[in-house]
Design a protein around this motif. Structure first.
Motif, PDB file in Angstrom:
ATOM      1  N   PRO A 228       0.813  -1.238   0.000  1.00  0.00           N
ATOM      2  CA  PRO A 228       0.000   0.000   0.000  1.00  0.00           C
ATOM      3  C   PRO A 228       0.836   1.272   0.000  1.00  0.00           C
ATOM      4  CG  PRO A 228      -0.860  -1.548   1.604  1.00  0.00           C
ATOM      5  CD  PRO A 228       0.429  -2.113   1.124  1.00  0.00           C
ATOM      6  N   ILE A 231       1.872   1.928  -3.481  1.00  0.00           N
ATOM      7  CA  ILE A 231       0.740   2.406  -4.292  1.00  0.00           C
ATOM      8  C   ILE A 231       0.459   3.868  -3.976  1.00  0.00           C
ATOM      9  CG2 ILE A 231      -1.721   2.122  -4.754  1.00  0.00           C
ATOM     10  CD1 ILE A 231      -1.372  -0.811  -4.006  1.00  0.00           C
ATOM     11  N   PHE A 232       0.478   4.198  -2.675  1.00  0.00           N
ATOM     12  CA  PHE A 232       0.221   5.574  -2.253  1.00  0.00           C
ATOM     13  C   PHE A 232       1.233   6.517  -2.895  1.00  0.00           C
ATOM     14  CE2 PHE A 232       0.583   8.800   1.336  1.00  0.00           C
ATOM     15  CZ  PHE A 232      -0.534   9.503   0.935  1.00  0.00           C
ATOM     16  N   LEU A 235       0.445   6.866  -6.570  1.00  0.00           N
ATOM     17  CA  LEU A 235      -0.752   7.675  -6.841  1.00  0.00           C
ATOM     18  C   LEU A 235      -0.472   9.159  -6.650  1.00  0.00           C
ATOM     19  CD1 LEU A 235      -3.685   5.657  -5.216  1.00  0.00           C
ATOM     20  CD2 LEU A 235      -3.028   5.771  -7.605  1.00  0.00           C
ATOM     21  N   ALA A 243      -1.727   2.512 -12.317  1.00  0.00           N
ATOM     22  CA  ALA A 243      -2.304   2.746 -10.995  1.00  0.00           C
ATOM     23  C   ALA A 243      -3.662   2.050 -10.876  1.00  0.00           C
ATOM     24  CB  ALA A 243      -2.456   4.243 -10.740  1.00  0.00           C
ATOM     25  N   SER A 247      -4.674  -0.922  -8.286  1.00  0.00           N
ATOM     26  CA  SER A 247      -5.788  -0.862  -7.354  1.00  0.00           C
ATOM     27  C   SER A 247      -6.789  -1.985  -7.621  1.00  0.00           C
ATOM     28  CB  SER A 247      -6.422   0.526  -7.335  1.00  0.00           C
ATOM     29  OG  SER A 247      -7.169   0.752  -8.473  1.00  0.00           O
TER      30      SER A 247
END
Lengths: 274, 295
Positions: A228, A231-232, A235, A243, A247
């Motif tokens: 995560p 990913i954060f 993003l 992206a 997700s």
């Protein structure tokens, strides 16, 4: 209530559902696009963005970290919550209300606040005056596990506490009267009865740890980090179809967890059969 | 401890009579809470008063910086607005659930609980993709010729409020529905029997009885909203809109630990203060348990 008003309410509620759920489906749809920008409706159909994600080495490093952290911390959090909830239910200590509050408190303390405090202690250790212990835990798997234990404590605690509260105490007393040691009474009588709550508590703890971004982003390093957090970061920088692919993959993992949880919850509870 | 009980005599004979008190089982949990939870918070409070100098300097600096005061006010404003929208939408939604057939009611329950299982990152990303200038809302309106310029749907407080409401709605609906279900139907029938119009029954009987759920839901949503970080970071205007972003900025980017810690203490006090005031009106433990019970 008039018929017309009630239809309006139902229509309104379905609109709310669409607003809540549609974005998720739209982002899945966009991940299959062949174009190089995010667009809806997607152009064509391809898995190239999934391929692009899987081929990036950072995901291969982070997936095992995320899994280990989530698994170990949720097992520990569930064990500690269960032990504490049991001890509170079976003993009369002063301040038991305070202990309950402390176990639920991580739910209401803002994540960034907790992350800041942990960042200081994990980095410099537990220090009082000249005495110091630990430190150098930022950017380590142990540091992430210790943090996630606290973050995932409240739900298993709440669930196990509720299930112990609804339990017939006489069963355990009967076992002890028949000569079972408290330990044996717990493992043969109480534990099987509260097991469904322990299991769903464990799954919640796992999911909370698996999804946790804020605290993990404070306590990870470029070398040791979780899915995560990656990913954060992505993003924040770019908004391309990869992206959306990430997700969607994360969503797929959650769906598996939700299915598991429903299966655990379906198990008929022995207490209800009586 | 009757010696006539052969079992107890037997177990005593083989030396199993000493059974530790269950209270001893509290020790591991208390140690975990002390060292991993309370200690970090204590360390943060300590740092806020000692780093870089001893005293209130960090707090004075916070309250003398207009941009920080703006973050504080924005955090409270957006949280309050999100809570209000959540309460209105949630109330209508819960009321619909209560008045619908079993099938529709179950469907509505599943639909509101289901997104809770989806990562907040996924949902924020989805909103980001929809609300941005080239997202579907703006594209559709542009293509239809309704607007000439994309509407400012993202990178502002509006987008953050939309994000918070969509994440927090379940936590509003669960306690609200819970308290509506418990309302005794006979009271409503009695009101109607005594000649009150349906509207009067709703205002004088139903609404006051549903208030505990409204309060519990609003408290949870407001307190959670104060702490939001990911949503303002991804949907907000890029600066430090929320206090959480502010703290992360000073601790992570600027390495001004004492100052970041002081803002952390302020956010913590805001949260605990809200809970403290609320504790005079509702049972907080019960409210929190309810909001997660349906998960």
């Amino acid at each position: 209530m008039s018929k017309r008003a009630s239809w309006l309410l139902v229509a309104f509620s379905f609109l709310v559902i669409v607003v809540l759920i549609a974005p998720i489906f739209i982002s899945i749809a966009m991940s299959f696009t062949t174009s190089s920008t995010l667009m809806f409706p997607p152009v064509g159909f391809s898995l190239k963005w999934y391929q692009a994600v899987i081929q990036q080495p950072k995901w291969q490093d982070r997936l095992p970290v995320s899994l280990i952290v989530a698994l170990v911390s949720s097992i520990l959090a569930t064990t500690i919550s269960t032990t504490t909830a049991f001890a509170l239910a079976r003993s009369r200590v002063r301040g038991s209300g305070l202990i309950s509050t402390l176990f639920i408190a991580p739910m209401v303390v803002p994540a960034v606040v907790l992350a800041t405090g942990m960042y200081f202690v994990w980095a410099k250790g537990w220090t009082i005056g000249p005495l110091s212990f630990g430190g150098k835990l930022v950017g380590t798997i142990i540091g992430l596990i210790l943090a996630d234990i606290i973050i995932s404590l409240p739900l298993p605690f709440i669930l196990v506490r509720a299930s112990l509260g609804g339990l017939d105490k006489t069963l355990e007393m009967a076992a002890k009267n028949l000569g079972a040691s408290p330990l044996k009474a717990f493992f043969t009588i109480t534990l099987p009865l509260i097991l469904p709550s322990i299991l769903s508590g464990f799954l919640f703890a796992f999911e909370i740890s698996w999804d946790e971004v804020v605290v993990a982003s404070f306590l990870s390093s470029p070398r040791v980090s979780t899915v995560p957090v990656a990913i954060f970061q992505q993003l924040r920088e770019t908004l391309d179809p990869s992206a959306a692919a990430i997700s969607s993959m994360l969503l797929f993992a959650s769906v598996i967890l939700i299915v598991l949880m429903t299966l655990v919850r379906r198990k008929p509870k022995i207490t209800e059969e009586e | 401890m009757s010696e006539r009980n052969p079992v107890s005599r037997f177990s005593r004979a083989i030396g199993r009579t000493w059974h530790p008190s269950p209270a001893l089982l509290l020790i591991p949990g208390l140690l975990v809470i002390l060292f991993l939870f309370l200690w970090p918070l204590g360390q943060m409070i300590y740092f806020s008063f000692t780093d870089p100098t001893v005293g209130f300097a960090n707090y004075v600096r916070f309250f003398e910086t207009p941009s920080e005061i703006r973050s504080l006010i924005t955090t409270m404003e957006v949280s309050f607005l999100s809570t209000l929208i959540c309460a209105i939408v949630g109330y209508l939604y819960s009321y619909t659930m209560l008045r619908s057939s079993k099938t529709v009611s179950n469907l509505l329950m599943v639909a509101v609980v289901l997104p809770m299982g989806v990562s907040i990152l996924v949902r924020t990303f989805s909103l980001q993709a929809i609300l941005r200038d080239t997202g579907i809302i703006n594209q559709t309106l542009l293509n239809l010729g309704i607007i000439k310029q994309p509407l400012p749907l993202i990178r502002n407080s509006f987008a953050v409020a939309v994000g918070i409401v969509s994440m927090e709605l379940p936590f509003m609906v669960l306690p609200m529905y819970n308290s509506m279900v418990q309302i005794n139907n006979k009271l409503l029938l009695a009101g109607e029997g005594l000649g009150a119009t349906p509207l009067r029954v709703f205002i004088d009987i139903f609404f006051p009885l549903s208030l505990p759920g409204v309060l519990a839901g609003s408290l949870i949503v407001f307190v959670s909203s104060l702490a939001y970080y990911i949503v303002p970071q991804l949907l907000g205007s890029g600066g430090q809109l929320f206090l959480s972003q502010d703290i992360a900025h000073w601790v992570q980017d600027q390495a001004e630990f004492g100052y970041g810690a002081a803002i952390g203490v302020i956010l913590l006090l805001l949260t605990l203060g809200t809970l403290f005031i609320a504790s005079f009106f509702i049972n907080i433990d019960k409210a929190l348990t309810q909001s997660t019970g349906g998960k």
